[in-house]
Write a protein that holds these residues in place. Structure first.
Motif, PDB file in Angstrom:
ATOM      1  N   ALA A 101     -17.639  65.972  -5.259  1.00  0.00           N
ATOM      2  CA  ALA A 101     -18.420  66.701  -4.257  1.00  0.00           C
ATOM      3  C   ALA A 101     -19.922  66.665  -4.542  1.00  0.00           C
ATOM      4  O   ALA A 101     -20.718  66.789  -3.609  1.00  0.00           O
ATOM      5  N   THR A 102     -20.317  66.510  -5.806  1.00  0.00           N
ATOM      6  CA  THR A 102     -21.744  66.432  -6.157  1.00  0.00           C
ATOM      7  C   THR A 102     -21.950  65.281  -7.125  1.00  0.00           C
ATOM      8  O   THR A 102     -21.032  64.906  -7.862  1.00  0.00           O
ATOM      9  N   GLN A 103     -23.155  64.737  -7.120  1.00  0.00           N
ATOM     10  CA  GLN A 103     -23.484  63.660  -8.053  1.00  0.00           C
ATOM     11  C   GLN A 103     -23.412  64.201  -9.483  1.00  0.00           C
ATOM     12  O   GLN A 103     -23.915  65.287  -9.748  1.00  0.00           O
TER      13      GLN A 103
ATOM     14  N   ASN B 286     -19.549  57.715 -19.435  1.00  0.00           N
ATOM     15  CA  ASN B 286     -18.813  56.834 -18.526  1.00  0.00           C
ATOM     16  C   ASN B 286     -18.653  57.449 -17.136  1.00  0.00           C
ATOM     17  O   ASN B 286     -18.731  56.745 -16.130  1.00  0.00           O
ATOM     18  N   ALA B 287     -18.434  58.771 -17.067  1.00  0.00           N
ATOM     19  CA  ALA B 287     -18.292  59.427 -15.760  1.00  0.00           C
ATOM     20  C   ALA B 287     -19.591  59.351 -14.971  1.00  0.00           C
ATOM     21  O   ALA B 287     -19.582  59.103 -13.768  1.00  0.00           O
ATOM     22  N   THR B 288     -20.718  59.556 -15.650  1.00  0.00           N
ATOM     23  CA  THR B 288     -22.014  59.488 -14.965  1.00  0.00           C
ATOM     24  C   THR B 288     -22.263  58.090 -14.420  1.00  0.00           C
ATOM     25  O   THR B 288     -22.781  57.929 -13.310  1.00  0.00           O
ATOM     26  N   ALA B 289     -21.887  57.068 -15.174  1.00  0.00           N
ATOM     27  CA  ALA B 289     -22.115  55.684 -14.752  1.00  0.00           C
ATOM     28  C   ALA B 289     -21.117  55.233 -13.677  1.00  0.00           C
ATOM     29  O   ALA B 289     -21.409  54.308 -12.917  1.00  0.00           O
ATOM     30  N   SER B 290     -19.953  55.873 -13.589  1.00  0.00           N
ATOM     31  CA  SER B 290     -18.881  55.383 -12.720  1.00  0.00           C
ATOM     32  C   SER B 290     -18.689  56.140 -11.418  1.00  0.00           C
ATOM     33  O   SER B 290     -18.178  55.578 -10.458  1.00  0.00           O
ATOM     34  N   LEU B 291     -19.054  57.422 -11.374  1.00  0.00           N
ATOM     35  CA  LEU B 291     -18.707  58.249 -10.226  1.00  0.00           C
ATOM     36  C   LEU B 291     -19.881  58.476  -9.289  1.00  0.00           C
ATOM     37  O   LEU B 291     -21.017  58.585  -9.724  1.00  0.00           O
ATOM     38  N   SER B 292     -19.565  58.580  -8.008  1.00  0.00           N
ATOM     39  CA  SER B 292     -20.565  58.961  -7.016  1.00  0.00           C
ATOM     40  C   SER B 292     -19.892  59.847  -5.969  1.00  0.00           C
ATOM     41  O   SER B 292     -18.667  59.921  -5.886  1.00  0.00           O
ATOM     42  N   VAL B 293     -20.682  60.510  -5.168  1.00  0.00           N
ATOM     43  CA  VAL B 293     -20.193  61.496  -4.210  1.00  0.00           C
ATOM     44  C   VAL B 293     -19.213  60.856  -3.219  1.00  0.00           C
ATOM     45  O   VAL B 293     -19.443  59.762  -2.713  1.00  0.00           O
ATOM     46  N   GLY B 294     -18.108  61.565  -2.969  1.00  0.00           N
ATOM     47  CA  GLY B 294     -17.127  61.120  -1.991  1.00  0.00           C
ATOM     48  C   GLY B 294     -15.985  60.302  -2.550  1.00  0.00           C
ATOM     49  O   GLY B 294     -14.993  60.089  -1.862  1.00  0.00           O
ATOM     50  N   GLU B 295     -16.088  59.825  -3.786  1.00  0.00           N
ATOM     51  CA  GLU B 295     -15.039  58.979  -4.350  1.00  0.00           C
ATOM     52  C   GLU B 295     -13.816  59.810  -4.723  1.00  0.00           C
ATOM     53  O   GLU B 295     -13.936  60.914  -5.249  1.00  0.00           O
ATOM     54  N   PRO B 296     -12.611  59.276  -4.449  1.00  0.00           N
ATOM     55  CA  PRO B 296     -11.389  59.989  -4.822  1.00  0.00           C
ATOM     56  C   PRO B 296     -11.119  59.832  -6.315  1.00  0.00           C
ATOM     57  O   PRO B 296     -11.162  58.716  -6.844  1.00  0.00           O
ATOM     58  N   VAL B 297     -10.878  60.942  -7.004  1.00  0.00           N
ATOM     59  CA  VAL B 297     -10.660  60.904  -8.449  1.00  0.00           C
ATOM     60  C   VAL B 297      -9.481  61.783  -8.843  1.00  0.00           C
ATOM     61  O   VAL B 297      -9.048  62.652  -8.090  1.00  0.00           O
TER      62      VAL B 297
END
Length: 191
Positions: free
Chosen positions: A13-15, A64-75
């Protein structure tokens, strides 16, 4: 130790916010988990209530989470659930649910992802590449327990198997023209 371990499936939901602290890297982001239910009246799936969690990641997981995740992605996030209640002056008590993450990954049921192994700065030397063992058994053979072999022996064994397979492939292609000559040619179909 009594802990509440949960697995939450939702969307970022957030960066992710990354911080370098004295105890190591820390990252946090908000996770939106929306329940879905079948609406019989409309004969379709509908969204239910949305729960928000603050996900905390530490050390290499944070990087790794900071480099891999962005808003809206299903996790999918697995971790320890911590529910906190804060009381501020003149305000009603505020309750928040935090997840101290153990593992975070993309939900592959809803899309694809490309994995890249993160290098370890601690290890000066990477492990040597070893050939993949031949796990297949041929028809009529019994599966045997693999024996421990030295890397050089393993390479020789793999090369020997590849040589046998190459000879079998050549023999099969040599027999193919004779078989195709006996068959009548089929007319080509134009579409």
């Amino acid at each position: 130790m009594n802990e509440t371990m949960i697995c939450a499936v939702g969307n970022v939901a957030t960066q992710p916010v990354f911080r370098e602290t004295a105890s190591g890297p820390v990252a946090r982001f908000r996770l939106a988990v929306t329940s879905r239910y079948w609406n019989r009246d409309k004969a379709m799936w509908a969204d239910g209530h949305t729960n928000f969690f603050t996900v905390w990641a530490n050390r290499q997981l944070a990087t790794n989470a900071t480099a891999s995740l962005s808003v809206g992605e299903p996790v999918i996030v697995q971790g320890r659930l911590k529910v906190r209640t804060e009381t501020r002056e003149g305000q009603q008590g505020r309750t928040s649910a935090d997840l101290d993450a153990v593992a975070i990954g993309h939900d592959l049921a809803r899309g694809t992802s490309a994995f890249r192994r993160a290098g370890r700065p601690d290890s000066p030397q990477a492990s040597p590449d070893r050939p993949e063992p031949a796990w297949e058994t041929r028809p009529g053979e019994e599966a045997k327990e693999p024996e421990a072999v030295e890397p050089a022996e393993a390479v020789e064994a793999v090369e020997a198997v590849e040589a046998v397979e190459a000879v079998e492939a050549v023999e099969a292609t040599a027999a193919e023209p004779a078989a195709t000559a006996q068959q009548s040619p089929e007319p080509a179909m134009v579409t």
